[in-house]
Design a protein around this motif. Structure first.
Motif, PDB file in Angstrom:
ATOM      1  N   GLY A   8      24.406  38.812  36.542  1.00 20.22           N
ATOM      2  CA  GLY A   8      25.478  38.989  35.571  1.00 20.22           C
ATOM      3  C   GLY A   8      26.614  38.022  35.835  1.00 20.22           C
ATOM      4  N   GLU A   9      27.413  37.788  34.808  1.00 20.75           N
ATOM      5  CA  GLU A   9      28.550  36.890  34.946  1.00 20.75           C
ATOM      6  C   GLU A   9      29.552  37.434  35.954  1.00 20.75           C
ATOM      7  OE1 GLU A   9      30.306  36.296  31.120  1.00 20.75           O
ATOM      8  OE2 GLU A   9      28.459  35.560  30.207  1.00 20.75           O
ATOM      9  N   SER A  10      30.423  36.560  36.417  1.00 25.38           N
ATOM     10  CA  SER A  10      31.472  36.973  37.339  1.00 25.38           C
ATOM     11  C   SER A  10      32.386  37.993  36.658  1.00 25.38           C
ATOM     12  CB  SER A  10      32.298  35.750  37.753  1.00 25.38           C
ATOM     13  OG  SER A  10      33.341  36.120  38.628  1.00 25.38           O
ATOM     14  N   GLY A  11      32.691  39.066  37.390  1.00 26.19           N
ATOM     15  CA  GLY A  11      33.603  40.073  36.869  1.00 26.19           C
ATOM     16  C   GLY A  11      32.953  41.192  36.095  1.00 26.19           C
ATOM     17  N   THR A  12      31.614  41.252  36.058  1.00 25.15           N
ATOM     18  CA  THR A  12      30.938  42.293  35.280  1.00 25.15           C
ATOM     19  C   THR A  12      30.731  43.579  36.077  1.00 25.15           C
ATOM     20  OG1 THR A  12      28.816  41.252  35.850  1.00 25.15           O
ATOM     21  CG2 THR A  12      29.748  40.734  33.697  1.00 25.15           C
ATOM     22  N   ARG A 198      36.863  42.516  35.207  1.00 25.29           N
ATOM     23  CA  ARG A 198      37.962  42.144  36.108  1.00 25.29           C
ATOM     24  C   ARG A 198      39.199  41.744  35.305  1.00 25.29           C
ATOM     25  NH1 ARG A 198      35.576  38.229  38.948  1.00 25.29           N
ATOM     26  NH2 ARG A 198      34.758  39.660  40.518  1.00 25.29           N
ATOM     27  N   GLN A 199      38.993  40.979  34.226  1.00 27.04           N
ATOM     28  CA  GLN A 199      40.119  40.571  33.383  1.00 27.04           C
ATOM     29  C   GLN A 199      40.737  41.771  32.669  1.00 27.04           C
ATOM     30  OE1 GLN A 199      39.082  38.004  30.117  1.00 27.04           O
ATOM     31  NE2 GLN A 199      41.214  37.585  29.574  1.00 27.04           N
ATOM     32  N   LEU A 200      39.892  42.663  32.152  1.00 22.17           N
ATOM     33  CA  LEU A 200      40.397  43.855  31.469  1.00 22.17           C
ATOM     34  C   LEU A 200      41.244  44.704  32.415  1.00 22.17           C
ATOM     35  CD1 LEU A 200      40.525  45.807  29.068  1.00 22.17           C
ATOM     36  CD2 LEU A 200      38.321  46.741  29.815  1.00 22.17           C
ATOM     37  N   LEU A 201      40.796  44.916  33.626  1.00 27.45           N
ATOM     38  CA  LEU A 201      41.557  45.702  34.596  1.00 27.45           C
ATOM     39  C   LEU A 201      42.888  45.039  34.914  1.00 27.45           C
ATOM     40  CD1 LEU A 201      38.747  46.810  37.092  1.00 27.45           C
ATOM     41  CD2 LEU A 201      39.696  48.086  35.160  1.00 27.45           C
ATOM     42  N   ASN A 202      42.888  43.709  34.965  1.00 27.81           N
ATOM     43  CA  ASN A 202      44.129  42.980  35.208  1.00 27.81           C
ATOM     44  C   ASN A 202      45.122  43.214  34.075  1.00 27.81           C
ATOM     45  OD1 ASN A 202      45.654  40.195  34.508  1.00 27.81           O
ATOM     46  ND2 ASN A 202      45.532  40.447  36.723  1.00 27.81           N
ATOM     47  N   VAL A 203      44.631  43.216  32.831  1.00 27.61           N
ATOM     48  CA  VAL A 203      45.499  43.453  31.673  1.00 27.61           C
ATOM     49  C   VAL A 203      46.087  44.861  31.728  1.00 27.61           C
ATOM     50  CG1 VAL A 203      45.501  43.755  29.156  1.00 27.61           C
ATOM     51  CG2 VAL A 203      44.376  41.766  30.180  1.00 27.61           C
TER      52      VAL A 203
END
Length: 301
Positions: A8-12, A198-203
């Motif tokens: 999977g892509e990074s951050g999945t 990972r990006q969603l959690l950062n937001v």
């Protein structure tokens, strides 16, 4: 126990998946040891995995057990497995075959009972074709494959993950949030999320830390997140399957670049399976990660 190979892509959330496998297995009471093969210098990776004895090399001032020994009775998670040096791949293969660990500088091996779960954000088959990853090791590890799809392909999961994170972070920060506004939910559904979960959690963390509570609205989101996102285009219509029309289909492809023909076939297959990448990948005899990478490349073109 069977080895598990997560792609999977990074951050999945590949490590979270590995931890869930451990927690729901008979080894749940044993240790879960995670090691990122891409974050450790190659000359130290063997020592990190298998350990070393005092004096075996410069800087080895004491014995070190290594991750494989520390995981005895539990699970060893090897992240970014395709970053492992070829020489160490050979030793890992021997470890899988014998279940014995021989630290650097040691003269006798030690028996351990470890389950291996590994992960990569690369296409492991492509790494095998390029000679970067041993084929025999690939088949030894790729027993139970699990693919973590990117967040943009997980439908309503993005809303459920955001709401769960909002609740958890609110408790941690002492805030009181009521949920997501309709505009924010629409934006989240349509955003491509290149950084995935990972990006969603950062937001969500940004929102909780910088606001007091209430309903999450668009002005609360970080400025780096676009406020207007076009939904992804619908898959192209499937090519005709009537044998009588096959000549027409062939004529329509003659003279086109091979890359364009590949895209037509992939998009038609995706349409046939209602956009399901795993099903289309099986029909095309590709790995899902390869298909996801191609689709992402077209979107960015």
């Amino acid at each position: 126990m069977a080895t598990v190979f997560i792609t999977g892509e990074s951050g999945t959330g590949k490590e979270l998946c590995a931890l869930a496998i451990h927690d729901n297995s008979a080894r749940a009471t044993g240790p879960f040891i995670a090691l990122n093969c891409g974050a450790i210098p190659q000359d130290l990776l063997e020592s990190e995995v298998f350990g070393h004895v005092k004096g075996s090399f410069t800087g080895a001032i004491s014995d070190k057990p290594g991750a494989a020994t520390a995981a005895d009775g539990g699970t060893l998670f090897l992240d970014e497995i395709c970053e492992m040096a070829p020489a160490l791949q050979t030793k890992l293969l021997r470890f899988l075959q014998t279940s014995t660990v021989q630290p650097v500088g040691a003269t006798r091996p030690r028996k351990v009972n470890v389950r291996i779960v590994c992960a990569t954000n690369q296409d492991p088959l492509d790494a095998v074709r390029r000679g970067a990853f041993r084929e025999d090791l690939y088949y030894r590890l790729f027993v139970v494959p699990i693919h973590m799809p990117p967040l943009r392909d997980r439908g309503e999961d993005v809303i459920e993950i955001a709401q769960a994170a909002l609740h958890r972070f609110s408790v941690e920060e002492g805030r009181n949030f009521a949920g997501l506004s309709g505009e924010v939910e629409t934006l989240f559904r349509n955003h491509p999320w290149p950084g995935n979960v990972r990006q969603l959690l950062n937001v969500i963390r940004h929102v909780v830390v910088l606001n007091d509570g209430g309903l999450v609205t668009l002005p609360m989101l970080p400025e780096s997140l676009p406020r207007s996102v076009q939904p992804p285009p619908a898959p192209a219509a499937a090519a005709p399957t009537d044998p009588a029309s096959s000549g027409y289909v062939l004529d329509s492809l003659i003279g086109r670049p091979l890359a364009e023909i590949e895209r037509i076939v992939i998009e038609a297959t995706l349409a046939r399976f209602d956009g399901s990448v795993p099903k289309a990948a099986r029909a095309l005899e590709l790995s899902p990660s390869t298909l996801y990478r191609k689709i992402e490349g077209w979107r960015g073109a």
